[in-house]
Write a protein that holds these residues in place. Structure first.
Motif, mmCIF file in Angstrom:
data_model
loop_
_atom_site.group_PDB
_atom_site.id
_atom_site.type_symbol
_atom_site.label_atom_id
_atom_site.label_comp_id
_atom_site.label_asym_id
_atom_site.label_seq_id
_atom_site.Cartn_x
_atom_site.Cartn_y
_atom_site.Cartn_z
ATOM 1 N N GLN A 191 26.765 30.633 48.255
ATOM 2 C CA GLN A 191 27.310 29.686 49.238
ATOM 3 C C GLN A 191 27.859 30.385 50.492
ATOM 4 O OE1 GLN A 191 27.674 26.091 49.115
ATOM 5 N NE2 GLN A 191 26.017 26.417 47.657
ATOM 6 N N LYS A 192 27.732 31.704 50.500
ATOM 7 C CA LYS A 192 28.191 32.512 51.659
ATOM 8 C C LYS A 192 29.652 32.259 52.004
ATOM 9 C CE LYS A 192 23.548 33.115 53.426
ATOM 10 N NZ LYS A 192 22.997 32.765 52.102
ATOM 11 N N LYS A 193 30.484 32.217 50.967
ATOM 12 C CA LYS A 193 31.907 31.975 51.161
ATOM 13 C C LYS A 193 32.722 33.249 50.918
ATOM 14 C CE LYS A 193 31.968 27.098 50.507
ATOM 15 N NZ LYS A 193 31.780 25.995 49.622
ATOM 16 N N HIS A 194 34.029 33.133 51.155
ATOM 17 C CA HIS A 194 34.945 34.222 50.817
ATOM 18 C C HIS A 194 35.438 34.013 49.385
ATOM 19 C CE1 HIS A 194 35.034 34.862 55.051
ATOM 20 N NE2 HIS A 194 36.093 34.160 55.352
ATOM 21 N N ALA A 195 35.646 35.083 48.670
ATOM 22 C CA ALA A 195 36.311 34.976 47.369
ATOM 23 C C ALA A 195 37.042 36.267 47.051
ATOM 24 C CB ALA A 195 35.312 34.669 46.252
ATOM 25 N N ALA A 196 38.264 36.101 46.540
ATOM 26 C CA ALA A 196 39.007 37.244 46.013
ATOM 27 C C ALA A 196 38.551 37.437 44.574
ATOM 28 C CB ALA A 196 40.499 36.938 46.064
ATOM 29 N N THR A 197 38.481 38.678 44.137
ATOM 30 C CA THR A 197 37.955 38.950 42.801
ATOM 31 C C THR A 197 39.080 39.266 41.814
ATOM 32 O OG1 THR A 197 37.523 41.214 43.568
ATOM 33 C CG2 THR A 197 35.676 39.686 43.556
ATOM 34 N N THR A 198 38.975 38.672 40.631
ATOM 35 C CA THR A 198 39.914 38.958 39.537
ATOM 36 C C THR A 198 39.590 40.330 38.950
ATOM 37 O OG1 THR A 198 38.424 38.092 37.884
ATOM 38 C CG2 THR A 198 39.955 36.503 38.870
ATOM 39 N N VAL A 199 40.331 40.708 37.944
ATOM 40 C CA VAL A 199 40.044 41.973 37.256
ATOM 41 C C VAL A 199 38.601 41.956 36.734
ATOM 42 C CG1 VAL A 199 40.604 43.362 35.209
ATOM 43 C CG2 VAL A 199 42.443 42.501 36.688
ATOM 44 N N ALA A 200 38.209 40.842 36.098
ATOM 45 C CA ALA A 200 36.846 40.772 35.538
ATOM 46 C C ALA A 200 35.800 40.944 36.637
ATOM 47 C CB ALA A 200 36.651 39.435 34.825
ATOM 48 N N ALA A 201 35.923 40.175 37.714
ATOM 49 C CA ALA A 201 34.917 40.232 38.782
ATOM 50 C C ALA A 201 34.957 41.580 39.507
ATOM 51 C CB ALA A 201 35.148 39.087 39.768
ATOM 52 N N THR A 202 36.142 42.151 39.639
ATOM 53 C CA THR A 202 36.249 43.465 40.298
ATOM 54 C C THR A 202 35.571 44.532 39.446
ATOM 55 O OG1 THR A 202 38.320 42.768 41.323
ATOM 56 C CG2 THR A 202 37.857 45.131 41.320
ATOM 57 N N MET A 203 35.722 44.438 38.118
ATOM 58 C CA MET A 203 35.032 45.398 37.230
ATOM 59 C C MET A 203 33.517 45.309 37.445
ATOM 60 S SD MET A 203 37.066 45.024 33.618
ATOM 61 C CE MET A 203 36.109 46.293 32.782
ATOM 62 N N ILE A 204 33.014 44.084 37.551
ATOM 63 C CA ILE A 204 31.570 43.898 37.737
ATOM 64 C C ILE A 204 31.120 44.544 39.043
ATOM 65 C CG2 ILE A 204 29.759 42.168 38.165
ATOM 66 C CD1 ILE A 204 31.420 40.259 36.317
ATOM 67 N N LEU A 205 31.857 44.275 40.122
ATOM 68 C CA LEU A 205 31.453 44.822 41.431
ATOM 69 C C LEU A 205 31.629 46.341 41.468
ATOM 70 C CD1 LEU A 205 32.765 42.146 43.975
ATOM 71 C CD2 LEU A 205 30.616 42.206 42.703
ATOM 72 N N ALA A 206 32.676 46.846 40.821
ATOM 73 C CA ALA A 206 32.875 48.302 40.777
ATOM 74 C C ALA A 206 31.691 48.952 40.063
ATOM 75 C CB ALA A 206 34.188 48.641 40.061
ATOM 76 N N HIS A 207 31.308 48.355 38.940
ATOM 77 C CA HIS A 207 30.199 48.910 38.159
ATOM 78 C C HIS A 207 28.889 48.883 38.959
ATOM 79 C CE1 HIS A 207 27.891 50.172 34.782
ATOM 80 N NE2 HIS A 207 27.231 49.032 34.684
ATOM 81 N N ILE A 208 28.659 47.788 39.661
ATOM 82 C CA ILE A 208 27.464 47.692 40.513
ATOM 83 C C ILE A 208 27.472 48.821 41.544
ATOM 84 C CG2 ILE A 208 26.464 46.331 42.416
ATOM 85 C CD1 ILE A 208 27.114 43.800 40.819
ATOM 86 N N GLY A 209 28.674 49.113 42.072
ATOM 87 C CA GLY A 209 28.784 50.147 43.106
ATOM 88 C C GLY A 209 28.817 51.567 42.563
ATOM 89 N N GLY A 210 28.906 51.734 41.230
ATOM 90 C CA GLY A 210 28.964 53.090 40.660
ATOM 91 C C GLY A 210 30.368 53.680 40.647
#
Ligand code: PSU
Ligand code: MN
Length: 313
Positions: free
Chosen positions: A101-120
């Motif tokens: 939806q091309k929106k802004h979102a702050a990430t929780t611990v769970a979502a931040t873990m996912i994005l961190a892992h994607i980024g290495g």
């Protein structure tokens, strides 16, 4: 096909650090958008980044901005998260929605873990994780942070979890899910605002180097879960139980009266506890996050020194 790479904006500094295997520490954005008021939120976010740099590591604050996955935020992006009152809170289930939806979102611990892992990125510091809520046997309210710790190989440094949760059930759940829970220099699982919870921490390590070594061994064995490092709040910043516990009990009672449920529960309880302690809890909150970020940077630093090319066979 969804081309993941084309949806990621990784800052120049973070990209350079990851490719040269320098220590990197991920930071979440829900704490900025929903965990603290302005301007303390943006001031804290900036000082966390400074502490990580002081320890010789590179900070990477993660969020979704206009549907883009951001690994490392600019000053302007940080300001948007801190001041725009309508930022969504995204956990695992919400990420694709806000991206598509091309929106802004702050990430929780769970979502931040996912994005961190994607980024290495393997190491992530925050204040407190979500957990099993009190009364969960009726409500089924168990934070997706716990299932994420079970499935995503990122080590999370937190000051334990707030007593708004059922800490005993939270520890049981993490045991069932096979998540190592390590007390840093303590035998007791810390309860965010206080160093004591009355619950033993399952494992104890006293140095950042040993924690890096444990992470390397865990992942080297193919045990692809996260790790939870529980770092007690510095004694000087901890809050007296007589002040914090009644505030928590009252916040829980108000949540029940007002029928608060779902993803609104945690932000509601956090903001009521803060208001009921007249901002005293915010001072402790900031101190404990800084303490966690420093430890995460030291662990990431040790990790980069012991070599992270895998356990090897
Ligand atoms: N606990 C805190 N501070 C926080 C949160 C939890 O002491 O800011 C935030 C974190 O982003 C955490 C989220 O991942 O709340 C958990 O929300 P829920 O319980 O809805 O999963
Ligand atoms: Mn919940």
């Amino acid at each position: 096909m969804f081309n993941l790479k084309s949806h990621i904006d990784i800052s120049f500094e973070v990209a350079g650090a990851i490719s040269s295997r320098m220590p990197v520490v991920a930071l979440e954005s829900t704490i900025i958008a929903h965990g603290m008021p302005y301007p303390e939120n943006v001031e804290t976010a900036r000082s966390l980044e400074a502490i990580i740099r002081e320890e010789g590591a590179v900070p990477a604050t993660l969020a979704v901005i206009n549907g883009r996955i951001k690994i490392g935020l600019s000053a302007d992006e940080l300001e948007i998260l801190a001041t725009d009152g309508n930022i969504a809170k995204a956990s695992r289930r919400d990420l694709a929605y806000y991206i598509s939806q091309k929106k802004h979102a702050a990430t929780t611990v769970a979502a931040t873990m996912i994005l961190a892992h994607i980024g290495g990125i393997q190491f992530f510091a925050t204040g407190g994780i979500g957990g099993v809520h009190r009364g969960a046997s009726e409500t089924f309210d168990v934070s997706a942070d716990l299932t994420e710790l079970a499935r995503t190989p990122v080590a999370v440094v937190s000051a334990g979890a707030k007593a708004i949760l059922d800490l005993g059930l939270t520890l049981e759940y993490l045991e069932t899910q096979g998540v190592p829970v390590i007390g840093y220099g303590t035998d007791e699982f810390p309860a965010f605002f206080s160093r004591e919870s009355g619950f033993d921490v399952p494992l104890r390590l006293d140095t950042a180097g040993e924690i890096a070594d444990l992470a390397k061994t865990h992942w080297g064995m193919g045990l692809n879960s996260g790790l939870l490092i529980a770092n007690p709040i510095p004694a000087a910043d901890s809050m007296p139980k007589e002040i914090i516990m009644p505030a928590i009990e009252q916040a829980l009672a108000e949540a029940a009266q007002q029928g608060i449920s779902g993803k609104a529960t945690t932000p509601f309880l956090l903001s009521r506890v803060k208001a009921l302690t007249e901002g005293e809890s915010l001072v402790s909150n900031i101190a404990l996050v800084k303490n966690n970020v420093r430890l995460a940077a030291q662990i990431a630093h040790s990790w980069s020194q012991i070599g992270n090319s895998g356990w090897g066979m």
